[in-house]
Design an enzyme around this catalytic site. Sequence first.
Site, mmCIF file in Angstrom:
data_model
loop_
_atom_site.group_PDB
_atom_site.id
_atom_site.type_symbol
_atom_site.label_atom_id
_atom_site.label_comp_id
_atom_site.label_asym_id
_atom_site.label_seq_id
_atom_site.Cartn_x
_atom_site.Cartn_y
_atom_site.Cartn_z
ATOM 1 N N GLU A 94 0.774 -1.243 0.065
ATOM 2 C CA GLU A 94 -0.018 -0.053 -0.051
ATOM 3 C C GLU A 94 0.602 1.276 0.158
ATOM 4 O OE1 GLU A 94 -2.508 -0.432 3.375
ATOM 5 O OE2 GLU A 94 -3.974 -1.869 2.225
ATOM 6 N N CYS A 107 3.550 8.458 0.732
ATOM 7 C CA CYS A 107 4.030 7.777 1.855
ATOM 8 C C CYS A 107 4.064 6.321 1.015
ATOM 9 C CB CYS A 107 3.069 7.497 3.138
ATOM 10 S SG CYS A 107 3.578 6.310 4.336
ATOM 11 N N CYS A 114 6.840 -6.814 6.859
ATOM 12 C CA CYS A 114 7.984 -6.170 7.560
ATOM 13 C C CYS A 114 8.800 -6.971 8.288
ATOM 14 C CB CYS A 114 7.472 -5.161 8.490
ATOM 15 S SG CYS A 114 9.034 -4.132 9.079
ATOM 16 N N CYS A 118 7.249 -4.481 15.705
ATOM 17 C CA CYS A 118 6.597 -3.435 16.416
ATOM 18 C C CYS A 118 5.167 -3.716 16.851
ATOM 19 C CB CYS A 118 6.806 -2.321 15.752
ATOM 20 S SG CYS A 118 8.254 -1.745 15.100
ATOM 21 N N CYS A 121 2.195 -1.868 15.211
ATOM 22 C CA CYS A 121 2.111 -1.621 13.913
ATOM 23 C C CYS A 121 1.129 -2.715 13.123
ATOM 24 C CB CYS A 121 3.464 -1.483 13.296
ATOM 25 S SG CYS A 121 3.561 -1.495 11.462
ATOM 26 N N GLU A 166 10.818 -1.975 6.429
ATOM 27 C CA GLU A 166 11.694 -1.311 7.158
ATOM 28 C C GLU A 166 12.701 -1.016 6.075
ATOM 29 O OE1 GLU A 166 13.221 0.203 10.051
ATOM 30 O OE2 GLU A 166 14.570 0.649 8.323
ATOM 31 N N SER A 197 12.419 6.958 6.837
ATOM 32 C CA SER A 197 12.132 6.692 8.310
ATOM 33 C C SER A 197 12.386 5.498 8.690
ATOM 34 C CB SER A 197 10.603 7.123 8.219
ATOM 35 O OG SER A 197 10.193 6.748 9.765
ATOM 36 N N HIS A 222 9.898 6.561 19.731
ATOM 37 C CA HIS A 222 8.674 6.008 20.789
ATOM 38 C C HIS A 222 9.072 6.165 21.918
ATOM 39 C CE1 HIS A 222 6.503 5.979 16.937
ATOM 40 N NE2 HIS A 222 7.077 4.999 16.664
ATOM 41 N N CYS A 339 -0.743 6.311 9.751
ATOM 42 C CA CYS A 339 0.273 5.649 10.131
ATOM 43 C C CYS A 339 0.283 4.572 10.990
ATOM 44 C CB CYS A 339 1.145 6.792 10.916
ATOM 45 S SG CYS A 339 2.850 7.031 10.418
HETATM 46 S S1 SF4 Z 1 6.488 0.241 12.362
HETATM 47 FE FE1 SF4 Z 1 7.729 0.136 10.365
HETATM 48 S S2 SF4 Z 1 9.449 -1.155 11.349
HETATM 49 FE FE2 SF4 Z 1 7.866 -1.382 12.950
HETATM 50 S S3 SF4 Z 1 6.754 -3.364 12.149
HETATM 51 FE FE3 SF4 Z 1 5.561 -1.625 11.430
HETATM 52 S S4 SF4 Z 1 6.513 -1.200 9.148
HETATM 53 FE FE4 SF4 Z 1 7.917 -2.558 10.401
#
Ligand code: SF4
Length: 346
Positions: A94, A107, A114, A118, A121, A166, A197, A222, A339
Site C-alpha cells: 500500500e 508515503c 515487514c 513493532c 503496527c 523497514e 524513516s 517512541h 500511520c
Molecule cells: S513500525 Fe515500521 S518497522 Fe515497525 S513493524 Fe511496522 S512497518 Fe515494520
Amino acid sequence: MEIKKKDIRALTKEQLREFFVKQGDKAFRGNQVYEWLWQKSAHSFEDMTNISLDTRQMLQDNFVINHIKVDQMQRSSDGTIKNAVRLHDDLIVESVLIPTATRTTACVSSQVGCSLDCKFCATARLKRMRNLNPDEIYDQVVAIDNESRLYHNRPLSNIVFMGMGEPLMNYNNVLKAIDKITSPEGLGMSPKRIVVSTSGVPKMIKKMADDEVKFKLAVSLHSAIDEVRTSIMPFNATFPLSDLREALQYWYAKTKNRITYEYVVWDGINDKRKDVDALVEFCKFAPSKVNLIEYNPIDDGEFQQANSRALDMYVDVLEANNITVTVRRSRGKDIDAACGQLANKG
Ligand code: SF4
C-alpha cells in the site's frame, strides 16, 4: 517450455546501451528506451512511439516491463488517497497520498510486510514476504504523482519512506529507487524533499552516513528508555538505544543533517514525566526535532493514544528545553491509511 523474460528495468542505462550495440543497433537507442522506461514511465513497449516497430517487437521478445498496478484506490473525505498496489507476483503493498495546504506527500512502502515486529503496527502482523525492487518503489511514487496532479492539481512535493516495511532492511533497492526519483532522467525531485524513516538500525544509519546520502533521516523512537522501547519494539533488545545514539551522532557528524524523531505517546506506556525527561536527554545527543504523531488504534488492544494532558506535557517540557516539537495530526483514518495502519485491509 516458456522462457522467463527478464525485467528490462533491472538493467542500468549502460547495460541497455550495450544490449543495443550487441543487437547491431546504436548505443543511443538504449538512451531512448531508458527515457521511456523511467522518465516517461511507459507501461508497455507499444507506448515507445519513436522506436521502430521491429525494435519494439524485439524488446517484447526479450523482456517484460513489470509495472505495478493500482488495484484499488480509496479516497478519504480529507483528500488522502490510499492505493493498494498489485505487484507482478500478485503480492500487494500500500501507498498513500497525503495532501495539506502547502504540500502533497507520498508515503511509500519498501517491503511486502515487514522484517520487524513493532507491537503497535498493523504491518508487523503480515510476515515479511520479500523486498520491493527499485522499480516497484519508483512506480508507487509515479502513481501518486499522477493522482496528485489529477485530484489536487499539483505535482507531488515530498516523499516519506514510512509505508510498509523497514527501508534500511532493503537498503540497496531503496537507494536505487531514490537515485531514479532524484535523477533528471527520472522524476528530478530534490533529495531534500525525501525522508527515509527507520525504526533505527544502527549499522545501516552509519552506512548511509558513509554513503553521503542527501535525503533526510527520521527515526521512529517512541521511547528513550530501553526497557520501554524493547517492550514495544522488541528488536531494541538487539539494537539498544546506546548503539542507536552512537549511530545518530555519527550520522550528524558526517552529514550535518538534523534528525527527526517520530514519537507516539500511548496511554500507560510512555505518558509519564520520566518518559519525557529521557526523550529530552536523548535529543541532546545530536541536533534533532520531535514529531509527536497521533496514533490510530489498529484494534481495541493495549495501544491507545494518551490523553491531551500527556501530549501537552510533552510539548511544554520539550519546548522548555529548546527542542523543536510539532504535533502531527493523522490523516485518512476513515480508509485505514494512517500511520501504522497499512495492512492490506482493502
Ligand atoms: S513500525 Fe515500521 S518497522 Fe515497525 S513493524 Fe511496522 S512497518 Fe515494520
